[in-house]
Structures are given as structure tokens and as C-alpha cells.
Design a protein around this motif. Sequence first.
Motif, PDB file in Angstrom:
ATOM      1  N   THR A  61       0.898  -1.194   0.012  1.00  0.00           N
ATOM      2  CA  THR A  61       0.366  -0.352   0.046  1.00  0.00           C
ATOM      3  C   THR A  61       1.051   1.318  -0.025  1.00  0.00           C
ATOM      4  OG1 THR A  61      -1.546  -1.473   1.422  1.00  0.00           O
ATOM      5  CG2 THR A  61      -1.555   1.067   1.449  1.00  0.00           C
ATOM      6  N   ALA A  62       2.477   1.514   0.668  1.00  0.00           N
ATOM      7  CA  ALA A  62       2.839   2.155   0.941  1.00  0.00           C
ATOM      8  C   ALA A  62       4.246   1.275   0.971  1.00  0.00           C
ATOM      9  CB  ALA A  62       2.200   3.151   2.007  1.00  0.00           C
ATOM     10  N   ALA A  63       4.855   2.355   0.282  1.00  0.00           N
ATOM     11  CA  ALA A  63       6.465   1.931   0.254  1.00  0.00           C
ATOM     12  C   ALA A  63       7.676   2.746   0.469  1.00  0.00           C
ATOM     13  CB  ALA A  63       7.094   0.958  -1.149  1.00  0.00           C
ATOM     14  N   VAL A  64       8.147   3.315   1.549  1.00  0.00           N
ATOM     15  CA  VAL A  64       8.796   4.678   1.316  1.00  0.00           C
ATOM     16  C   VAL A  64      10.073   4.695   2.367  1.00  0.00           C
ATOM     17  CG1 VAL A  64       6.148   5.590   2.317  1.00  0.00           C
ATOM     18  CG2 VAL A  64       7.555   4.447   4.235  1.00  0.00           C
ATOM     19  N   ASP A  65      11.264   5.293   1.880  1.00  0.00           N
ATOM     20  CA  ASP A  65      12.640   5.462   2.432  1.00  0.00           C
ATOM     21  C   ASP A  65      12.360   5.630   4.137  1.00  0.00           C
ATOM     22  OD1 ASP A  65      15.000   5.218   1.084  1.00  0.00           O
ATOM     23  OD2 ASP A  65      15.161   6.834   2.691  1.00  0.00           O
ATOM     24  N   ALA A  66      13.652   4.940   3.758  1.00  0.00           N
ATOM     25  CA  ALA A  66      13.825   5.106   6.042  1.00  0.00           C
ATOM     26  C   ALA A  66      13.771   6.497   6.780  1.00  0.00           C
ATOM     27  CB  ALA A  66      14.642   3.819   6.492  1.00  0.00           C
ATOM     28  N   THR A  67      14.143   7.359   5.964  1.00  0.00           N
ATOM     29  CA  THR A  67      14.671   8.625   6.520  1.00  0.00           C
ATOM     30  C   THR A  67      13.325   9.119   6.754  1.00  0.00           C
ATOM     31  OG1 THR A  67      14.379   9.555   3.633  1.00  0.00           O
ATOM     32  CG2 THR A  67      16.445   8.790   4.486  1.00  0.00           C
ATOM     33  N   LEU A  68      11.899   8.792   6.626  1.00  0.00           N
ATOM     34  CA  LEU A  68      10.855   9.004   7.145  1.00  0.00           C
ATOM     35  C   LEU A  68      10.595   8.402   8.566  1.00  0.00           C
ATOM     36  CD1 LEU A  68       8.454   8.638   3.731  1.00  0.00           C
ATOM     37  CD2 LEU A  68      10.153  10.826   5.160  1.00  0.00           C
ATOM     38  N   LEU A  69      10.838   7.779   8.882  1.00  0.00           N
ATOM     39  CA  LEU A  69      10.760   7.600  10.378  1.00  0.00           C
ATOM     40  C   LEU A  69      11.447   8.451  11.196  1.00  0.00           C
ATOM     41  CD1 LEU A  69      12.136   3.416   9.624  1.00  0.00           C
ATOM     42  CD2 LEU A  69      10.249   4.181  10.633  1.00  0.00           C
ATOM     43  N   GLY A  70      10.850   8.718  12.323  1.00  0.00           N
ATOM     44  CA  GLY A  70      11.755   9.544  13.527  1.00  0.00           C
ATOM     45  C   GLY A  70      12.600   9.260  14.463  1.00  0.00           C
ATOM     46  N   ALA A  71      13.412  10.002  14.497  1.00  0.00           N
ATOM     47  CA  ALA A  71      15.148   8.752  15.847  1.00  0.00           C
ATOM     48  C   ALA A  71      14.338   8.359  16.254  1.00  0.00           C
ATOM     49  CB  ALA A  71      15.385  10.383  15.662  1.00  0.00           C
ATOM     50  N   GLU A  72      13.383   7.968  17.024  1.00  0.00           N
ATOM     51  CA  GLU A  72      13.000   6.931  18.558  1.00  0.00           C
ATOM     52  C   GLU A  72      12.657   5.702  17.875  1.00  0.00           C
ATOM     53  OE1 GLU A  72       8.904   8.422  16.527  1.00  0.00           O
ATOM     54  OE2 GLU A  72      10.659   8.820  16.742  1.00  0.00           O
ATOM     55  N   ALA A  73      12.668   4.629  15.977  1.00  0.00           N
ATOM     56  CA  ALA A  73      12.334   3.699  15.747  1.00  0.00           C
ATOM     57  C   ALA A  73      13.191   3.145  15.521  1.00  0.00           C
ATOM     58  CB  ALA A  73      11.925   3.720  14.184  1.00  0.00           C
ATOM     59  N   GLN A  74      12.839   2.240  16.325  1.00  0.00           N
ATOM     60  CA  GLN A  74      13.892   0.782  17.122  1.00  0.00           C
ATOM     61  C   GLN A  74      13.285  -0.215  16.462  1.00  0.00           C
ATOM     62  OE1 GLN A  74      15.138  -0.141  20.734  1.00  0.00           O
ATOM     63  NE2 GLN A  74      13.064   1.122  21.587  1.00  0.00           N
ATOM     64  N   PHE A  75      14.330  -1.462  16.321  1.00  0.00           N
ATOM     65  CA  PHE A  75      13.574  -2.745  16.176  1.00  0.00           C
ATOM     66  C   PHE A  75      13.830  -3.585  17.427  1.00  0.00           C
ATOM     67  CE2 PHE A  75      13.785  -1.974  11.416  1.00  0.00           C
ATOM     68  CZ  PHE A  75      12.782  -2.151  10.663  1.00  0.00           C
ATOM     69  N   LEU A  76      13.088  -4.379  17.363  1.00  0.00           N
ATOM     70  CA  LEU A  76      12.858  -5.347  18.858  1.00  0.00           C
ATOM     71  C   LEU A  76      13.188  -6.861  18.365  1.00  0.00           C
ATOM     72  CD1 LEU A  76      12.014  -3.030  21.455  1.00  0.00           C
ATOM     73  CD2 LEU A  76      13.939  -3.295  21.017  1.00  0.00           C
ATOM     74  N   GLY A  77      13.583  -7.642  19.074  1.00  0.00           N
ATOM     75  CA  GLY A  77      13.786  -9.067  18.881  1.00  0.00           C
ATOM     76  C   GLY A  77      13.524  -9.215  19.832  1.00  0.00           C
ATOM     77  N   ASN A  78      12.389 -10.230  20.831  1.00  0.00           N
ATOM     78  CA  ASN A  78      11.245 -10.428  21.104  1.00  0.00           C
ATOM     79  C   ASN A  78      10.576 -11.698  21.234  1.00  0.00           C
ATOM     80  OD1 ASN A  78       9.483  -8.323  21.897  1.00  0.00           O
ATOM     81  ND2 ASN A  78       9.871  -6.809  22.340  1.00  0.00           N
ATOM     82  N   LEU A  79      10.599 -12.236  22.604  1.00  0.00           N
ATOM     83  CA  LEU A  79       9.119 -13.353  22.021  1.00  0.00           C
ATOM     84  C   LEU A  79       7.674 -12.506  21.954  1.00  0.00           C
ATOM     85  CD1 LEU A  79      10.769 -15.490  25.091  1.00  0.00           C
ATOM     86  CD2 LEU A  79      10.778 -15.702  22.679  1.00  0.00           C
ATOM     87  N   PHE A  80       7.471 -11.619  22.303  1.00  0.00           N
ATOM     88  CA  PHE A  80       6.317 -10.908  22.416  1.00  0.00           C
ATOM     89  C   PHE A  80       5.221 -11.046  20.759  1.00  0.00           C
ATOM     90  CE2 PHE A  80       3.222  -7.953  20.090  1.00  0.00           C
ATOM     91  CZ  PHE A  80       2.620  -7.333  20.848  1.00  0.00           C
ATOM     92  N   GLY A  81       4.268 -12.212  20.954  1.00  0.00           N
ATOM     93  CA  GLY A  81       3.390 -12.820  19.730  1.00  0.00           C
ATOM     94  C   GLY A  81       3.945 -13.736  19.696  1.00  0.00           C
ATOM     95  N   VAL A  82       4.745 -14.349  20.135  1.00  0.00           N
ATOM     96  CA  VAL A  82       5.111 -15.954  19.799  1.00  0.00           C
ATOM     97  C   VAL A  82       4.134 -17.513  21.068  1.00  0.00           C
ATOM     98  CG1 VAL A  82       6.800 -17.827  21.076  1.00  0.00           C
ATOM     99  CG2 VAL A  82       7.455 -14.998  19.772  1.00  0.00           C
ATOM    100  N   THR A  83       3.772 -18.323  20.208  1.00  0.00           N
ATOM    101  CA  THR A  83       3.163 -19.639  21.198  1.00  0.00           C
ATOM    102  C   THR A  83       3.327 -20.694  20.406  1.00  0.00           C
ATOM    103  OG1 THR A  83       1.140 -17.354  20.670  1.00  0.00           O
ATOM    104  CG2 THR A  83       0.369 -19.622  20.545  1.00  0.00           C
ATOM    105  N   ASN A  84       4.303 -21.286  21.829  1.00  0.00           N
ATOM    106  CA  ASN A  84       4.367 -22.477  21.208  1.00  0.00           C
ATOM    107  C   ASN A  84       3.600 -23.438  21.986  1.00  0.00           C
ATOM    108  OD1 ASN A  84       5.564 -22.597  23.898  1.00  0.00           O
ATOM    109  ND2 ASN A  84       7.730 -22.180  22.820  1.00  0.00           N
ATOM    110  N   ASP A  85       2.317 -23.125  22.345  1.00  0.00           N
ATOM    111  CA  ASP A  85       1.650 -24.289  23.042  1.00  0.00           C
ATOM    112  C   ASP A  85       0.511 -23.882  23.599  1.00  0.00           C
ATOM    113  OD1 ASP A  85       1.785 -26.745  25.045  1.00  0.00           O
ATOM    114  OD2 ASP A  85       0.456 -25.196  25.837  1.00  0.00           O
ATOM    115  N   ALA A  86      -0.615 -24.648  22.329  1.00  0.00           N
ATOM    116  CA  ALA A  86      -2.276 -24.230  22.595  1.00  0.00           C
ATOM    117  C   ALA A  86      -3.296 -25.247  23.096  1.00  0.00           C
ATOM    118  CB  ALA A  86      -2.035 -23.781  20.705  1.00  0.00           C
ATOM    119  N   THR A  87      -3.731 -24.869  23.728  1.00  0.00           N
ATOM    120  CA  THR A  87      -5.240 -25.306  23.588  1.00  0.00           C
ATOM    121  C   THR A  87      -6.261 -25.186  22.854  1.00  0.00           C
ATOM    122  OG1 THR A  87      -3.809 -26.116  26.631  1.00  0.00           O
ATOM    123  CG2 THR A  87      -6.494 -26.658  25.114  1.00  0.00           C
TER     124      THR A  87
END
Length: 222
Positions: free
Chosen positions: A51-77
Motif C-alpha cells: 500500500t505504501a513503500a517509503v524510504d527509512a529517512t521518513l522514520l523518526g529518530a525513536e524508531a527501533q527494531f526489537l527481537g523479543n518473544l512478543f506474539g510467540v505461541t508454542n503451546d496451544a489448547t
Amino acid sequence: TSIAHVDSTGKSPLGYMQDVTDTEQGVLYADTQGRLVFHNRSRGYIVPAATAAVDATLLGAEAQFLGNLFGVTNDATGHRDGGAEQKFTDVLSRGAYGPLSKDMTLLVTSDDEVASAIQWLVNTHKDPMPRLVSSSLDAYTSRDDQAELRALDVDSRLDITGLPTPQAPAATTVLRVNGYSERISETGWDIAPSTSSFANLQAFILDDAMYGALDSDNVLAY
């Protein structure tokens, strides 16, 4: 997905829709035109054009990538009314990250559908994905990007190019918009999207010229 009979006692129309959305593993939202919109899960099986393809220069200085376990599911009932409890675990993910569980109550008509739903959930959420957080996009400065940024909505695809590595997992990231907020003033216009990684899933489609080959790129999907 087959939807079972649901007792209407104490339920609102929106409550019904939310229950069906959970069962379908889809998306229900109010769009920018004020319409109530439902997307089923198969909408995400083949990645749409951005829908939109933009250059990273439009990102604010606060932007960061996190690699944590948010959203991970390995056991479901999973449960359904009148059915037997279904369980599914990805042993490798559980061993690597510990138990990350989710319990689902689904409005389906068979235990097989419950089993398929929880297996699909675990198989598509068993590994952590880098997330772009605390991000905002400057929609005021670059007039060339404004039309695309105005078109962003829930479930849109957002591509960001020119990202610096190793701060970002890749020079280009493909994101799904889960929601957003805007700040508009006389001197600025910022869009702050809440995003997750786009799955890049190409589902097998019988007799389709492009997606009809069952190989490493086209997978059987729930």
C-alpha cells in the motif's frame, strides 16, 4: 470455517462478530471511511502489493527494531462447545523459549477444525520475529509519499526501504499495519503505525498457474 450455532443470550452484534473473527483468526476493524470491515485469514496467505513503500529517512529518530518473544505461541489448547479439548505443542520452540501458551474457544463444528486451528496458530507463531516499535513516519515533508501514506489502513502492507544494518534485520522490511495514530498540526503531520512482520506466506492454490506448484514456496495452509 464452519460456524456452529451460538446462544444469543447476553450477546451484542459486535460480540458475535468478534467471536467469529477469533474463530476465523481474521481481522475486524473500522476503516478510514467509517465502515466495519472483516478480513478472513486467507487474505494473508499471499502477500499483496505494498500500500505504501517509503524510504527509512521518513522514520523518526525513536524508531527501533526489537527481537523479543512478543506474539510467540508454542503451546496451544483449543475448545469448542460439546467437543473434546485439543492440544498442540512445538517441542523445539518450547525447548528454546520456554512454554508460551494460548487457550482458544472456537465456534466451529468439529474437533478436527479445532485441532487444525491451534496447529496453524503454533506453526505460524512459534518463532520470534523482529518488530519495528516506537516508530513514526513523517508524512509532511515528502509530498511524493503522501498519497500512499494516506491510503494506509489496518491490515495494509507497508514496505520500508534503505534501513541501516545491523540496526535493522534487513535493508528492506515488509510490515503489516495493525493500527495507527496521527498527529497533525500547522507545521507537521506524523503517522505512527503499530506493525508486525508480514508473514510472506504463499499458499497452495489448486490449478493456479503461479501458486499451483506444491514446493518450498507454496505451502498447504489452514
